[in-house]
Design a protein around this motif. Structure first.
Motif, PDB file in Angstrom:
ATOM      1  N   MET A 287      47.407  -1.758 -34.154  1.00  0.00           N
ATOM      2  CA  MET A 287      46.808  -0.975 -35.243  1.00  0.00           C
ATOM      3  C   MET A 287      46.008  -1.851 -36.192  1.00  0.00           C
ATOM      4  O   MET A 287      44.960  -1.444 -36.689  1.00  0.00           O
ATOM      5  CB  MET A 287      47.888  -0.211 -36.002  1.00  0.00           C
TER       6      MET A 287
ATOM      7  N   MET B 264      42.465  -2.530 -34.832  1.00  0.00           N
ATOM      8  CA  MET B 264      41.477  -1.454 -34.867  1.00  0.00           C
ATOM      9  C   MET B 264      40.610  -1.598 -36.114  1.00  0.00           C
ATOM     10  O   MET B 264      41.057  -2.117 -37.134  1.00  0.00           O
ATOM     11  CB  MET B 264      42.164  -0.078 -34.883  1.00  0.00           C
TER      12      MET B 264
ATOM     13  N   PRO C  74      38.872   0.450 -38.900  1.00  0.00           N
ATOM     14  CA  PRO C  74      38.794   1.778 -39.497  1.00  0.00           C
ATOM     15  C   PRO C  74      37.368   2.305 -39.664  1.00  0.00           C
ATOM     16  O   PRO C  74      37.124   3.495 -39.446  1.00  0.00           O
ATOM     17  CB  PRO C  74      39.480   1.606 -40.851  1.00  0.00           C
TER      18      PRO C  74
ATOM     19  N   LEU D 228      36.217   3.955 -36.586  1.00  0.00           N
ATOM     20  CA  LEU D 228      36.881   5.238 -36.375  1.00  0.00           C
ATOM     21  C   LEU D 228      36.368   6.304 -37.347  1.00  0.00           C
ATOM     22  O   LEU D 228      36.387   7.495 -37.039  1.00  0.00           O
ATOM     23  CB  LEU D 228      38.394   5.081 -36.528  1.00  0.00           C
TER      24      LEU D 228
ATOM     25  N   HIS E 183      44.534  10.396 -34.395  1.00  0.00           N
ATOM     26  CA  HIS E 183      45.745   9.745 -33.880  1.00  0.00           C
ATOM     27  C   HIS E 183      46.057   8.484 -34.689  1.00  0.00           C
ATOM     28  O   HIS E 183      47.220   8.170 -34.950  1.00  0.00           O
ATOM     29  CB  HIS E 183      45.575   9.378 -32.402  1.00  0.00           C
ATOM     30  N   TYR E 184      44.995   7.772 -35.065  1.00  0.00           N
ATOM     31  CA  TYR E 184      45.175   6.537 -35.835  1.00  0.00           C
ATOM     32  C   TYR E 184      45.800   6.840 -37.197  1.00  0.00           C
ATOM     33  O   TYR E 184      46.691   6.115 -37.643  1.00  0.00           O
ATOM     34  CB  TYR E 184      43.815   5.842 -35.997  1.00  0.00           C
TER      35      TYR E 184
END
Length: 142
Positions: free
Chosen positions: A61, A64, A66, A69, A101-102
């Motif tokens: 996480m 990733m 942000p 996304l 989902h994140y």
């Protein structure tokens, strides 16, 4: 797929393990009822396969981005994205799918671990989604 599976295992395992105390099940003897509990009430042992899976999930996480996304939401709202979208699902018709989902994963990780980076990322994502929504994005949240 393997990382997502580990996340699921960690959350389910946390729930099952926390249903018991050192003295046995929380419910009265002979009862099969279980009581709900908050993830914040549970912490895994520092060294265990499940806590290792939890740490792997957090690393994933944290890796990733942000802003990538959030790009589909900002574009939809007429705002300039801060980064390009991820490829595959995130730019071929299911834009924003992984972002949802994140958000869930960050919320669960923060509740289960108290991880401040997860909390900061969650706040940032929510603030940016609010900004997109206020700009007139053609999407609904909540």
């Amino acid at each position: 797929m393997r990382i997502a599976g580990l996340c699921c295992i960690a959350v389910v395992s946390s729930s099952v393990l926390s249903a018991c105390t050192e003295d046995g099940p929380r419910a009265d003897a002979g009862s099969t009822a279980m009581e709900p509990f908050a993830l914040t009430d549970v912490r895994l042992l520092a060294v265990s396969p499940i806590s290792n899976a939890e740490r792997v999930n957090l690393r994933y996480m944290h890796a990733m981005e942000p802003d990538r996304l959030l790009a589909p939401y900002l574009r939809e709202a007429g705002l300039e994205p801060k980064a390009e979208s991820y490829g595959n699902w995130e730019n071929t018709g299911l834009d924003g799918h992984i972002g949802g989902h994140y958000l869930s994963a960050l919320a669960l990780a923060w509740a289960a671990t108290g991880d401040e980076e997860a909390h900061e990322r969650l706040r940032y994502m929510l603030d940016e989604l609010e900004r997109a929504q206020q700009a007139g994005g053609n999407f609904r949240t909540g």
